[in-house]
Design an enzyme around this catalytic site. Sequence first.
Site, PDB file in Angstrom:
ATOM      1  N   ASP A 152       0.860  -1.180   0.000  1.00  0.00           N
ATOM      2  CA  ASP A 152       0.000   0.000   0.000  1.00  0.00           C
ATOM      3  C   ASP A 152       0.903   1.240   0.000  1.00  0.00           C
ATOM      4  OD1 ASP A 152      -2.244   1.658   0.125  1.00  0.00           O
ATOM      5  OD2 ASP A 152      -3.247   0.365   1.568  1.00  0.00           O
ATOM      6  N   GLU A 155     -10.613   6.283   4.804  1.00  0.00           N
ATOM      7  CA  GLU A 155      -9.600   5.684   5.667  1.00  0.00           C
ATOM      8  C   GLU A 155      -9.704   6.189   7.113  1.00  0.00           C
ATOM      9  OE1 GLU A 155      -5.777   4.901   3.866  1.00  0.00           O
ATOM     10  OE2 GLU A 155      -6.577   5.340   1.875  1.00  0.00           O
TER      11      GLU A 155
END
Length: 677
Positions: free
Chosen positions: A326, A532
Site C-alpha cells: 500500500d 480511511e
Amino acid sequence: MYIAKRIRKELRGGITMARVSFSVVAMLLLWWWVTMAKVKAEYIKYKDPNQPAAARVGDLLSRMTLEEKIGQMVQIDRSVANVDTMKTYFIGSVLSGGGSAPLPEASAEDWVNMINGFQKGALASRLGIPMIYGIDAVHGHNNVFNATIFPHNVGLGATRDPDLAKRIGAATALEVRATGIPYAFAPCIAVCRDPRWGRCYESYSEDHKIVQAMTEIIPGLQGDIPANSRKGVPYVGGNKKVAACAKHFVGDGGTIKGINENNTVIDRHDLLSIHMPAYSDSIIKGVSTVMISYSSWNGGKMHANRDLVTGFLKDTLKFKGFVISDWEGIDRITSPPHSNYTYSVQASILAGIDMVMVPVNYKEFINDLIYLVKNNVIPMDRIDDAVGRILLVKFTMGLFENPLGDLSLVNELGSQAHRDLAREAVRKSLVLLKNGKNGTNPVLPLPKKVPKILVAGSHADNLGYQCGGWTIAWQGFSGNNYTRGTTILGAIKSTVDSSTEVIYLENPDGEFVKSNNFEYAIVVVGEHPYAETYGDSMNLTMADPGPSVITSVCEAVKCIVIIISGRPVVIEPYVSSIDALVAAWLPGTEGQGITDVLYGEYGFSGKLSRTWFRSVDQLPMNVGDPHYDPLFSFGFGLETESVKELVARSTSAGVFGRPCTLLIVVALILSLRLEFL
C-alpha cells in the site's frame, strides 16, 4: 622464349582471376554471415508475442541488470514522474493517488496524453520495458471528472447480485481504459466486522460468503479466464479490460474497535475462515495483483509477514501474479514510520512483496535495495521472483504489444449506458427498513401527483455527500460542482408530476413545516464524506443538523427518511417518529435510482449486508454472535411491488371479473394516488 613468356602471362592472369573470384566469394560469405548474425540479433524472444509468457519472462530476466530489475519493483506517484526519471531509473509502475489528476476537470484525452508521456520515457530505456499505470477505481473511475460513480461496495453487498458486480466491473474497466490506464486498485474484499472502521463502506459485507460472491467483479474488470487456465495465473483479456487488485491482504476489516491500520486479534482458524476465503476465490478467478494491508495480525505487521504473504498467498493459494504494498506501506513497518527504512525494505521484500508503492522517495528505496542485494542480505532469486511476477502480468495483459493508450474509448467515460447501469445498482442496493409507523398503512410507493411536498436535509442536494469518499478527491467533496450527476432533489423534481410543487429547505423550522400543508416530506441526511482513518468513528452519529431535521419534520408531517451513509449509524432514537426509513448507503452520481423505487417504478429488494446495531455499546456485533440483539438484523429488508407488478398481479388474479374485489383494488390504488400512465 616467346612461348614461355606467353605461358607465364596466362598463368598470372589465371591466378589473378582466381584471386578475384576468391575475394568475391569471401565477400559474399562475409555478407551472408553478417546478415544472418543481424537477423539472429534482431530476434529477441521476449519481444515475440507468439512465445509463451513464461519464456518471454525468462528471456527478459536473463538480459536485465540488477538496477533494471529493481526499477521494475518501484511504483511512484505521477507527481514525481517524468520522462527522464522513467528512463534513468527503469521505473516499473506509476500511480495516481487519491485525487491526483493531470489538471482540474481533466478530460480523457488529458489523462491519455499524460500517461503516454510517462510511458515513452519507460520505452526509451535500454530494454524498452513498459511501465504499468495504476489508479484507485473503487466505485467506478472515481478520480476522474465526468466518470460514472457507482454505489460503494457496502451498497452493492445489499444487492446480493454478483452478476451486477461483474457488469459494473466491465463498465469500470472501459472507463479506466478510456483514460489510458490498464490497472485498477480494486476490488476491496475486506470483511468489515466493526462499522466504526473508516473503510467499512469499501467492504461488501460482514459475511465472508457475500464478499466471496461479489468477487465476480474481478472477471468483469479483467475478463473471464480461459477454460484451461492454471490456478493462480493472472489473466487480463485485452485492451478493454484492466488488471485488478484484491485488497487488503489480510484481516484489514477485523481490527480492534475498527481502528484503521490497527491490530486484528484473532486466531489462525478464524483469520482463514473469515478474512481469507475471498482471496482464494479471487485467485481462482485470475486476479492479477494483491495489495497488502497496513494492519497487523496479532501484533505482526502484514507488510512484513512472510508466513502469510509468501507461505500462504503464494505457496498455498498458488498465486502467480504480483504482490504490491500500500501507499508508503513498508514505511509503517516501523514505529514511527520510516524510522529504519533499510530494515523496512529488507523485511517487506523478504516477506514476499514484489512491487513497492514507494511512492515519492524512490531513490532511497532503490539505493537501499541495491545495497541489501549486493551485501547478500536479500538473495537474487527473491529479486528474480518479484520481477518475474511483474513481467508476467505485463506480458499477459499485452502491455508490451500495446503500451500506449489511445482515444478510441473516450466516449465510454460517463456514457449513458454506464449511468443506466449505476442507476440499476442504486435501486437494487436500497434497503427499506420501515414502511408505515406500525407496520400498517404503507407509505411507499409515494404518489407523484399531489399539491405540495417538502424535501429537507443536508444530503438532498449535494452530489459530493451522495458519492462519499474516494470521489474526485481522496476524502470526497461537498457540493455539485466537481463532477456530473443527478442529486436526489434533482431526481425528485424530474419524477413527480409537473403540477406538484417541490419545496426544498435544508433545515426547515418545525412551525414552517406544520403551516404549509405538505402532503409528505422526504428528509435526506447522513454522514459527510471521509476515507480511511478520517472516517474512524467511535460514536457513529449522523452529521448535524441531521437528527434535528428528522425531529422537526417528522413530528409535523408524514416523513420518509433516507440515510446517506457508509455504514449503519445511530437511528434508534428517531425510528418511532419516522413513517418510512430507507438505507441508501453511498449511491454515487445516479440519484434517479432512489426515486425509481420511492415512486414505484421498481420495488424495493435490497437486504442488509451489515447488522444495524441499536447502540455503539454493542459493537462489535455480527450475525451469529452470542450477544446478537440488533435494531435491524443482517439480511433484513422490506420489499414492495412496483405499480406495474401490482396491476399485473391484480389482473392475473382475475379481480376485474369480480366486482367486489375490483372495488377493493381500485380503492387501494386511489389511496396511494399513483400514476399508472
